[in-house]
Enzyme design. Structure first.
Site, PDB file in Angstrom:
ATOM      1  N   CYS A   7      21.532 -41.658  -4.040  1.00  0.00           N
ATOM      2  CA  CYS A   7      21.621 -40.194  -4.062  1.00  0.00           C
ATOM      3  C   CYS A   7      22.726 -39.678  -3.153  1.00  0.00           C
ATOM      4  O   CYS A   7      23.585 -38.904  -3.564  1.00  0.00           O
ATOM      5  CB  CYS A   7      20.281 -39.593  -3.656  1.00  0.00           C
ATOM      6  N   CYS A  27      23.420 -37.985  -6.445  1.00  0.00           N
ATOM      7  CA  CYS A  27      23.183 -36.539  -6.410  1.00  0.00           C
ATOM      8  C   CYS A  27      24.219 -35.758  -5.616  1.00  0.00           C
ATOM      9  O   CYS A  27      24.757 -34.759  -6.090  1.00  0.00           O
ATOM     10  CB  CYS A  27      21.808 -36.257  -5.798  1.00  0.00           C
ATOM     11  N   LYS A  29      27.975 -36.058  -6.896  1.00  0.00           N
ATOM     12  CA  LYS A  29      27.969 -35.481  -8.246  1.00  0.00           C
ATOM     13  C   LYS A  29      27.915 -33.958  -8.196  1.00  0.00           C
ATOM     14  O   LYS A  29      28.680 -33.259  -8.861  1.00  0.00           O
ATOM     15  CB  LYS A  29      26.785 -36.059  -9.023  1.00  0.00           C
ATOM     16  N   TYR A  81      22.242 -38.882 -18.741  1.00  0.00           N
ATOM     17  CA  TYR A  81      22.641 -37.677 -18.015  1.00  0.00           C
ATOM     18  C   TYR A  81      23.786 -37.981 -17.052  1.00  0.00           C
ATOM     19  O   TYR A  81      24.629 -37.132 -16.787  1.00  0.00           O
ATOM     20  CB  TYR A  81      21.449 -37.030 -17.293  1.00  0.00           C
ATOM     21  N   GLU A  91      27.042 -35.723 -17.168  1.00  0.00           N
ATOM     22  CA  GLU A  91      27.406 -34.991 -15.954  1.00  0.00           C
ATOM     23  C   GLU A  91      28.822 -35.347 -15.506  1.00  0.00           C
ATOM     24  O   GLU A  91      29.622 -34.464 -15.167  1.00  0.00           O
ATOM     25  CB  GLU A  91      26.409 -35.310 -14.835  1.00  0.00           C
ATOM     26  N   HIS A 138      16.286  -7.825 -11.744  1.00  0.00           N
ATOM     27  CA  HIS A 138      17.368  -7.410 -12.652  1.00  0.00           C
ATOM     28  C   HIS A 138      18.654  -7.155 -11.884  1.00  0.00           C
ATOM     29  O   HIS A 138      18.616  -6.567 -10.808  1.00  0.00           O
ATOM     30  CB  HIS A 138      16.952  -6.129 -13.388  1.00  0.00           C
ATOM     31  N   GLU A 158      15.027 -13.562 -15.226  1.00  0.00           N
ATOM     32  CA  GLU A 158      14.108 -12.517 -15.690  1.00  0.00           C
ATOM     33  C   GLU A 158      13.823 -12.642 -17.185  1.00  0.00           C
ATOM     34  O   GLU A 158      12.849 -12.072 -17.681  1.00  0.00           O
ATOM     35  CB  GLU A 158      14.667 -11.134 -15.382  1.00  0.00           C
TER      36      GLU A 158
END
Length: 634
Positions: free
Chosen positions: A188, A193, A196, A330, A334, A608, A613
């Site tokens: 990671c 992670c 990346k 992935y 990625e 908002h 939302e």
């Protein structure tokens, strides 16, 4: 690499309150020893037996257990004879019995604990080799040895030390075929992670520069270029600071850090070999396997010589140039995404579907977006590579990649080829367990090379545990390993009635337009509950920040909730394709953990203007044959 974990140390805090295990059971019995106290006694005892009491069959088994222990007694002339422990009986009631059996996944009763490890019943005790059992009862140098200094291993080592245990953590990175290696922290931090996400951010900033003009910013005339070397060095400097930070944390926690490769040379012995080939022997009462995964390679000539993986990409000394990403994982998508965003010509080569195991409706939307984004897709599998020009430290090489391509009209296959500067393989990862010596002591492994566990405990050797990517059947995500490591330490050293929950884990794929999800994929929900019991609410949306720059991404943002018709529309799947999907998904993940219903989302008042939302205003039901939805603004 699907989720990002912080490099900061965990906060100092007390262990959390105990979970109700199993569901509906109480943690304290009315008539017996409180469950919390019973588990603590078992963890503190050298040899303990949970029993129900006043049971002739139980007494018979306990007597046989005592007889087995007596056979371990050393001859009188032995210099350091084994001290045979007395059996500590822990009587519990039926509800506590059920809770303990659920916690350990052992149905045997009476249930034996040795040095805080659940062994099973008389049958399981007999199955242990006598010399293993004898050695187990002896004293060892460490309470715990952790093999693997990644996110999970470090979290477990520090938690065990916090609980007052003597801990050693071994970490050693064998170089990739390209010679790449890295420091303490695991995949990671070093090659997953963290780099990346940083390179993903670099890619997004490139788009923001172009957006800025639309918002009135006056930028210097001429072409804006990205400097690969500058970014790489900045990323590696940050990683180096994390590597150092982990070493400091281990020292502060009094964890012994050993930069050596650990291998079992006995049931309770590890041989630790450093880079100078010096071997040190270490012993412990328990062992935790947290060695993680490394990239897979196909088997054809030149593949390891001419290609790289994610182990190499983030330290690449040269600009990658025209790149082929092989694989539908992935990791592949990625890397393809941020490389293209940095200005490189990128092709993704896939054998079949994208993102196997993820929601395929969302996977197809990601493919469409990436194609619109300018990334090319090829269907096929490389069969050979020819080197045209050798790479140097300053410049990428040139390679010709060959693969069979099927003619859609005739069905005939012909060999085609294309030239690339960099070939990145991301076809999956495999557990790093072959050279740890697990087979030599009898630890059961699956075909995937992962440890087969009863919870996190190895099924065949009860003093060996595994967490994270090397434990069969658990999600391959950094935060999962961290949580599992901490929870396991509290359970085996403190007797805490707590389990890691491996369901409804939020995660994000950091493609150019990020994909966040939690819970079930649409296919899995239908398979589990039946199509007639599933109702899906969905919609498209246009992020406000995309309107003025007229970003092409605005046509691809999408979200959906998968609900159960017959359970008051309980939400079992959450999916969104949007900028900043990770931030949105992390927040909504708690709703699924708390069994939220569609009505709960409806009652929630949105903020908002945000993309999140949109989950509070979903009314459109997804139906077969519907036309493609069209987004509108606020």
């Amino acid at each position: 690499m699907g989720a990002v974990a912080s490099g900061m140390p965990p906060p100092k805090r007390r262990a959390p309150t105990e979970t109700k295990t199993p569901p509906g059971e109480r943690n304290v019995d009315d008539t017996g020893i409180p469950l919390k106290e019973a588990l603590k006694q078992a963890n503190d005892a050298k040899f303990a037996v949970f029993c129900s009491g006043n049971n002739e069959e139980e007494e018979k088994q306990i007597s046989e257990i005592e007889s087995i222990l007596k056979t371990l007694k050393d001859p009188p002339e032995t210099e350091k004879p084994l001290e045979i422990p007395e059996i500590q009986r822990i009587q519990v009631s039926s509800s506590s019995k059920k809770a303990i059996q659920y916690l350990t996944l052992h149905d045997s009763w009476p249930l034996i604990y040795i040095k805080g490890n659940a062994v099973g019943g008389l049958k399981e005790l007999k199955a242990l080799k006598q010399d293993y059992l004898k050695e187990w009862l002896r004293d060892h140098t460490y309470d715990l040895i952790v093999i693997g200094g990644g996110s999970g291993g470090l979290a477990a080592a520090k938690e065990a030390a916090r609980l007052g245990k003597k801990v050693a953590c071994l970490d050693f990175v064998k170089p990739s075929p390209q010679g790449t290696t890295w420091g303490l922290g695991g995949t990671c931090v070093n090659v997953g992670c963290i780099p990346k996400k940083l390179m993903h951010q670099a890619s997004l900033l490139g788009h923001s520069i172009h957006d800025a003009k639309k918002f009135g910013w006056k930028l210097p005339e001429g072409k804006i270029e990205h400097q690969w070397g500058h970014m790489r060095d900045s990323v590696q400097d940050h990683i180096a600071s994390l590597n150092w930070g982990y070493r400091v944390q281990l020292r502060e926690k009094t964890v012994t850090y050993i930069n050596s490769y650990g291998e079992f040379t006995g049931p309770f012995e590890i041989s630790a070999t450093n880079k100078k080939k010096k071997v040190e022997k270490l012993t412990a009462d328990r062992f935790l396997i947290a060695t993680g995964l490394r990239p897979k390679y196909p088997d054809y000539p030149g593949v390891k010589e001419y290609t790289i993986t994610s182990d190499d990409l983030f330290q690449l000394p040269y600009s990658p140039g025209k790149t082929l990403c092989v694989g539908a994982s992935y990791v592949s998508l990625e890397c393809a995404g941020f490389l293209h965003g940095l200005g490189f010509d990128v092709t993704v080569m896939v054998r079949s579907i994208l993102l196997r195991g993820f929601d395929q409706d969302m996977a197809e939307r990601i493919r469409k977006h990436m194609i619109a984004y300018g990334i090319k897709f090829e269907s096929g599998v490389p069969t050979r590579i020819e080197q045209i020009e050798e790479k140097t430290d300053e410049k990428a090489g040139r390679y010709r990649v060959f693969w069979p391509k099927k003619n859609e009209e005739t069905g005939e296959e012909t060999e085609v080829s294309e030239e690339y500067n960099t070939i990145l393989y991301a076809i999956g990862r495999e557990a790093v367990t072959d050279e740890v010596g697990l087979d030599s002591i009898g630890v059961e492994r699956a075909k995937s090379k992962k440890v087969v566990g009863r919870r996190e405990q190895a099924t065949t050797i009860p003093w060996v545990y595994a967490i994270g990517d090397v434990l069969e059947g658990t999600p391959e995500l950094t935060p999962v390993a961290i949580q599992a490591g901490r929870v396991l330490m509290r359970r085996i050293f403190e007797g805490v009635n707590e389990l890691t929950e491996y369901e409804q884990i939020p995660t994000t794929v950091f493609t150019p337009l990020e994909y966040g999800c939690c819970g079930l994929a649409e296919e899995d929900a239908i398979k589990k509950y039946g199509k007639e019991n599933i109702i899906i609410y969905h919609n498209v949306f246009n992020p406000l920040e995309y309107t003025i720059p007229e970003r092409m991404d605005k046509d691809h943002c999408y979200l959906k909730l998968i609900c159960l018709r017959n359970e008051e529309e309980k939400v079992v799947g959450f999916h969104i394709l949007t900028p900043n999907a990770g931030e949105v998904t992390q927040g909504f993940g708690i709703a699924l953990k708390l069994a939220a219903k569609k009505a709960d989302f409806d009652r929630l008042i949105g903020i908002h203007p945000t993309v999140a939302e949109s989950f509070t205003t979903l009314t459109l039901e997804k139906k077969d044959g519907d036309e493609e939805l069209q987004a509108s603004g606020c």
